[in-house]
Write a protein that holds these residues in place. Structure first.
Motif, PDB file in Angstrom:
ATOM      1  N   PRO A 279       6.864 -10.982  -8.367  1.00 41.75           N
ATOM      2  CA  PRO A 279       6.401 -12.269  -8.896  1.00 41.75           C
ATOM      3  C   PRO A 279       4.888 -12.476  -8.790  1.00 41.75           C
ATOM      4  CG  PRO A 279       7.757 -12.554  -6.908  1.00 41.75           C
ATOM      5  CD  PRO A 279       7.871 -11.129  -7.303  1.00 41.75           C
ATOM      6  N   GLU A 280       4.246 -11.852  -7.779  1.00 41.19           N
ATOM      7  CA  GLU A 280       2.791 -12.025  -7.653  1.00 41.19           C
ATOM      8  C   GLU A 280       2.028 -10.720  -7.911  1.00 41.19           C
ATOM      9  OE1 GLU A 280       2.329 -13.425  -3.702  1.00 41.19           O
ATOM     10  OE2 GLU A 280       2.825 -15.483  -4.236  1.00 41.19           O
ATOM     11  N   GLY A 281       2.747  -9.722  -8.356  1.00 42.68           N
ATOM     12  CA  GLY A 281       2.096  -8.436  -8.612  1.00 42.68           C
ATOM     13  C   GLY A 281       1.807  -7.659  -7.334  1.00 42.68           C
ATOM     14  N   MET A 282       2.371  -8.129  -6.200  1.00 42.86           N
ATOM     15  CA  MET A 282       2.034  -7.522  -4.903  1.00 42.86           C
ATOM     16  C   MET A 282       3.097  -6.544  -4.401  1.00 42.86           C
ATOM     17  SD  MET A 282      -0.945  -8.576  -3.861  1.00 42.86           S
ATOM     18  CE  MET A 282      -0.854  -8.024  -2.161  1.00 42.86           C
ATOM     19  N   ALA A 283       4.243  -6.447  -5.098  1.00 37.06           N
ATOM     20  CA  ALA A 283       5.381  -5.707  -4.543  1.00 37.06           C
ATOM     21  C   ALA A 283       5.041  -4.237  -4.253  1.00 37.06           C
ATOM     22  CB  ALA A 283       6.583  -5.813  -5.470  1.00 37.06           C
ATOM     23  N   ALA A 284       4.416  -3.558  -5.208  1.00 37.11           N
ATOM     24  CA  ALA A 284       4.127  -2.130  -4.999  1.00 37.11           C
ATOM     25  C   ALA A 284       3.014  -1.947  -3.971  1.00 37.11           C
ATOM     26  CB  ALA A 284       3.745  -1.482  -6.324  1.00 37.11           C
ATOM     27  N   LEU A 285       1.992  -2.811  -4.044  1.00 28.86           N
ATOM     28  CA  LEU A 285       0.888  -2.714  -3.069  1.00 28.86           C
ATOM     29  C   LEU A 285       1.437  -2.867  -1.650  1.00 28.86           C
ATOM     30  CD1 LEU A 285      -1.619  -4.928  -5.083  1.00 28.86           C
ATOM     31  CD2 LEU A 285      -2.053  -2.549  -4.437  1.00 28.86           C
ATOM     32  N   ARG A 286       2.369  -3.821  -1.482  1.00 29.87           N
ATOM     33  CA  ARG A 286       2.958  -4.074  -0.164  1.00 29.87           C
ATOM     34  C   ARG A 286       3.766  -2.861   0.301  1.00 29.87           C
ATOM     35  NH1 ARG A 286       5.506  -8.751  -1.377  1.00 29.87           N
ATOM     36  NH2 ARG A 286       3.593  -9.920  -1.123  1.00 29.87           N
ATOM     37  N   GLN A 287       4.561  -2.323  -0.633  1.00 26.57           N
ATOM     38  CA  GLN A 287       5.411  -1.179  -0.285  1.00 26.57           C
ATOM     39  C   GLN A 287       4.561   0.030   0.149  1.00 26.57           C
ATOM     40  OE1 GLN A 287       8.257  -1.016  -3.452  1.00 26.57           O
ATOM     41  NE2 GLN A 287       9.310   0.713  -2.490  1.00 26.57           N
ATOM     42  N   ILE A 288       3.484   0.260  -0.574  1.00 23.32           N
ATOM     43  CA  ILE A 288       2.624   1.414  -0.241  1.00 23.32           C
ATOM     44  C   ILE A 288       1.939   1.178   1.107  1.00 23.32           C
ATOM     45  CG2 ILE A 288       0.567   2.715  -0.954  1.00 23.32           C
ATOM     46  CD1 ILE A 288       1.433   2.048  -3.878  1.00 23.32           C
ATOM     47  N   ALA A 289       1.468  -0.054   1.322  1.00 25.13           N
ATOM     48  CA  ALA A 289       0.807  -0.359   2.602  1.00 25.13           C
ATOM     49  C   ALA A 289       1.782  -0.142   3.762  1.00 25.13           C
ATOM     50  CB  ALA A 289       0.285  -1.789   2.597  1.00 25.13           C
ATOM     51  N   ARG A 290       3.077  -0.361   3.496  1.00 24.15           N
ATOM     52  CA  ARG A 290       4.086  -0.187   4.558  1.00 24.15           C
ATOM     53  C   ARG A 290       4.410   1.267   4.836  1.00 24.15           C
ATOM     54  NH1 ARG A 290       8.046  -4.574   2.714  1.00 24.15           N
ATOM     55  NH2 ARG A 290       7.135  -6.410   3.671  1.00 24.15           N
ATOM     56  N   CYS A 291       4.403   2.119   3.788  1.00 27.28           N
ATOM     57  CA  CYS A 291       4.871   3.497   4.001  1.00 27.28           C
ATOM     58  C   CYS A 291       3.744   4.500   4.230  1.00 27.28           C
ATOM     59  CB  CYS A 291       5.753   3.957   2.839  1.00 27.28           C
ATOM     60  SG  CYS A 291       4.877   4.213   1.267  1.00 27.28           S
ATOM     61  N   ALA A 292       2.520   4.187   3.778  1.00 22.05           N
ATOM     62  CA  ALA A 292       1.461   5.212   3.774  1.00 22.05           C
ATOM     63  C   ALA A 292       1.121   5.737   5.165  1.00 22.05           C
ATOM     64  CB  ALA A 292       0.210   4.657   3.103  1.00 22.05           C
ATOM     65  N   HIS A 293       1.087   4.826   6.170  1.00 21.65           N
ATOM     66  CA  HIS A 293       0.604   5.260   7.483  1.00 21.65           C
ATOM     67  C   HIS A 293       1.478   6.355   8.107  1.00 21.65           C
ATOM     68  CE1 HIS A 293       3.599   2.267   8.772  1.00 21.65           C
ATOM     69  NE2 HIS A 293       3.714   3.017   9.829  1.00 21.65           N
ATOM     70  N   ILE A 294       2.753   6.377   7.726  1.00 26.46           N
ATOM     71  CA  ILE A 294       3.668   7.393   8.273  1.00 26.46           C
ATOM     72  C   ILE A 294       3.189   8.792   7.854  1.00 26.46           C
ATOM     73  CG2 ILE A 294       6.097   8.191   8.232  1.00 26.46           C
ATOM     74  CD1 ILE A 294       6.790   5.236   7.432  1.00 26.46           C
ATOM     75  N   HIS A 295       2.471   8.842   6.716  1.00 31.44           N
ATOM     76  CA  HIS A 295       2.071  10.134   6.146  1.00 31.44           C
ATOM     77  C   HIS A 295       0.581  10.427   6.322  1.00 31.44           C
ATOM     78  CE1 HIS A 295       6.000  10.371   4.141  1.00 31.44           C
ATOM     79  NE2 HIS A 295       5.867   9.061   4.052  1.00 31.44           N
ATOM     80  N   LEU A 296      -0.135   9.512   6.992  1.00 31.12           N
ATOM     81  CA  LEU A 296      -1.581   9.722   7.165  1.00 31.12           C
ATOM     82  C   LEU A 296      -1.891  10.298   8.544  1.00 31.12           C
ATOM     83  CD1 LEU A 296      -3.186   6.456   5.688  1.00 31.12           C
ATOM     84  CD2 LEU A 296      -3.547   8.787   4.849  1.00 31.12           C
ATOM     85  N   TYR A 297      -2.887  11.184   8.580  1.00 27.66           N
ATOM     86  CA  TYR A 297      -3.438  11.606   9.864  1.00 27.66           C
ATOM     87  C   TYR A 297      -4.116  10.404  10.502  1.00 27.66           C
ATOM     88  CZ  TYR A 297      -3.237  16.645   8.815  1.00 27.66           C
ATOM     89  OH  TYR A 297      -2.841  17.914   8.552  1.00 27.66           O
ATOM     90  N   GLU A 298      -4.272  10.453  11.798  1.00 26.61           N
ATOM     91  CA  GLU A 298      -5.123   9.499  12.496  1.00 26.61           C
ATOM     92  C   GLU A 298      -6.516   9.589  11.842  1.00 26.61           C
ATOM     93  OE1 GLU A 298      -4.458   8.412  16.170  1.00 26.61           O
ATOM     94  OE2 GLU A 298      -6.103   7.064  15.704  1.00 26.61           O
ATOM     95  N   GLY A 299      -7.051   8.465  11.426  1.00 27.26           N
ATOM     96  CA  GLY A 299      -8.366   8.498  10.770  1.00 27.26           C
ATOM     97  C   GLY A 299      -8.304   8.729   9.268  1.00 27.26           C
ATOM     98  N   GLY A 300      -7.071   8.872   8.712  1.00 22.91           N
ATOM     99  CA  GLY A 300      -6.921   9.070   7.269  1.00 22.91           C
ATOM    100  C   GLY A 300      -7.112   7.755   6.501  1.00 22.91           C
ATOM    101  N   TRP A 301      -7.445   7.876   5.216  1.00 23.42           N
ATOM    102  CA  TRP A 301      -7.777   6.690   4.411  1.00 23.42           C
ATOM    103  C   TRP A 301      -6.676   6.333   3.425  1.00 23.42           C
ATOM    104  CZ3 TRP A 301     -12.008   3.756   5.370  1.00 23.42           C
ATOM    105  CH2 TRP A 301     -12.992   4.316   6.188  1.00 23.42           C
ATOM    106  N   LEU A 302      -6.418   5.022   3.331  1.00 26.92           N
ATOM    107  CA  LEU A 302      -5.561   4.516   2.253  1.00 26.92           C
ATOM    108  C   LEU A 302      -6.477   3.760   1.295  1.00 26.92           C
ATOM    109  CD1 LEU A 302      -2.908   3.810   0.851  1.00 26.92           C
ATOM    110  CD2 LEU A 302      -2.651   1.887   2.428  1.00 26.92           C
ATOM    111  N   ILE A 303      -6.432   4.142   0.018  1.00 30.42           N
ATOM    112  CA  ILE A 303      -7.324   3.528  -0.979  1.00 30.42           C
ATOM    113  C   ILE A 303      -6.475   3.086  -2.179  1.00 30.42           C
ATOM    114  CG2 ILE A 303      -9.434   3.834  -2.331  1.00 30.42           C
ATOM    115  CD1 ILE A 303     -10.206   6.158  -0.559  1.00 30.42           C
TER     116      ILE A 303
END
Ligand code: GLN
Length: 289
Positions: free
Chosen positions: A221-245
């Motif tokens: 409804p606010e266009g945030m659904a995918a952004l929220r989902q990615i923000a939730r899952c990305a850290h599991i796959h990032l190295y310490e110090g890795g970037w989410l952009i």
């Protein structure tokens, strides 16, 4: 070389373009008409300016008239020619993919700042579409391994074809929803231009976007659904110090910064596109002690 000559009774390139510009009557009418006529002639756009008096034969005229009719209905020029340039790379695009936009080059620039030139890092592009972001990174950072995912198999076929055409062998394409299909092992950067338009945004019923895949444009409804989902899952796959952009809408910067703060990211900042609008937000993942 034989110069193209004017034939009597058939319109010249100049006259045709003038007429088409008036008929289309859109902001980008002149450019659109030139790109479409050049495609029908199988020539670069510069040809039109070099030979404005050249006459157009019947087959070329029919091709141009047909493309103009489709353009007048709103079909994106990139769908009509089957191609769009992104980061100076000629990319095939079809109605199965979003048409790469210049503002997404802002995300590529920011990502390259975080990936030193000779580094052999691992980078993911979630929701790759035509492959634009993944292929730009793979070209600029040939030693990096790029994994690009998309839930749409038809879009992945286009992206794979683009990688092949560009002769890139450091990109791998995998079908799946956001982080779901990412292979084992961590990444140094996760990049994404996800859908971020609100589902009921009237913008979706006007102009070129009507011909693009809705699920590449709209999310919740606010266009945030995918952004929220990615923000939730990305850290599991990032190295310490890795970037989410992530790319987002001009009015979503504050919300995305909050998402990243809540997700344990630091050094969070939002960046403007060429039009001066908030467009990309990034943060570095720091595991909590
Ligand atoms: N910027 C695009 C538009 O407003 C949307 C692209 C996207 O959702 N990723 O048309």
């Amino acid at each position: 070389m034989q110069c193209p000559t004017a034939m009597t009774g058939t319109p010249s390139i100049r006259a045709l373009l003038e007429q088409a510009r008036r008929d289309l009557a859109t902001e980008s009418a002149r450019l659109d008409a030139e790109v479409l006529l050049a495609a029908c002639l199988g020539k670069p756009r510069s040809y039109l300016h070099t030979w404005p008096e050249r006459s157009i034969d019947q087959r070329e005229l029919e091709c141009f008239a047909q493309l103009l009719r489709r353009r007048a209905r709103g079909e994106p020029v990139a769908h009509l020619t089957g191609e769009r340039e992104f980061w100076s790379l000629p990319l095939a695009v079809t109605p199965d993919t979003l048409v790469p936009r210049p503002e997404t080059e802002t995300l590529v620039e920011l990502a390259l700042e975080k990936l030193p030139p000779e580094s052999s890092l691992r980078v993911a592009d979630l929701g790759t579409g035509s492959g634009a972001i993944a292929l730009a990174i793979a070209t600029e950072r040939p030693r990096c391994e790029v994994i690009a995912t998309d839930i749409s198999e038809p879009a992945l076929r286009v992206a794979r074809q683009n990688a092949e055409r560009l002769g890139l062998d450091n990109v791998r394409f995998i079908a799946g929803d956001w982080c779901e299909s990412l292979p084992a092992g961590r990444f140094d950067a996760i990049l994404s231009n996800p859908p971020y338009v609100a589902e009921r945004d009237p913008h979706l019923d006007t102009g070129d976007v009507r011909f693009e895949p809705c699920r590449a444009l709209a999310a919740g409804p606010e266009g945030m659904a995918a952004l929220r989902q990615i923000a939730r899952c990305a850290h599991i796959h990032l190295y310490e110090g890795g970037w989410l952009i992530m790319e987002h809408g001009y009015d979503q910067g504050a919300k995305v910064r909050l998402l990243l703060q809540a997700g344990g990211y630091v050094a969070i900042s939002s960046h403007k596109d060429y039009a001066g609008l908030d467009r990309v937000t990034l943060g570095r993942y720091e595991r909590q002690a």
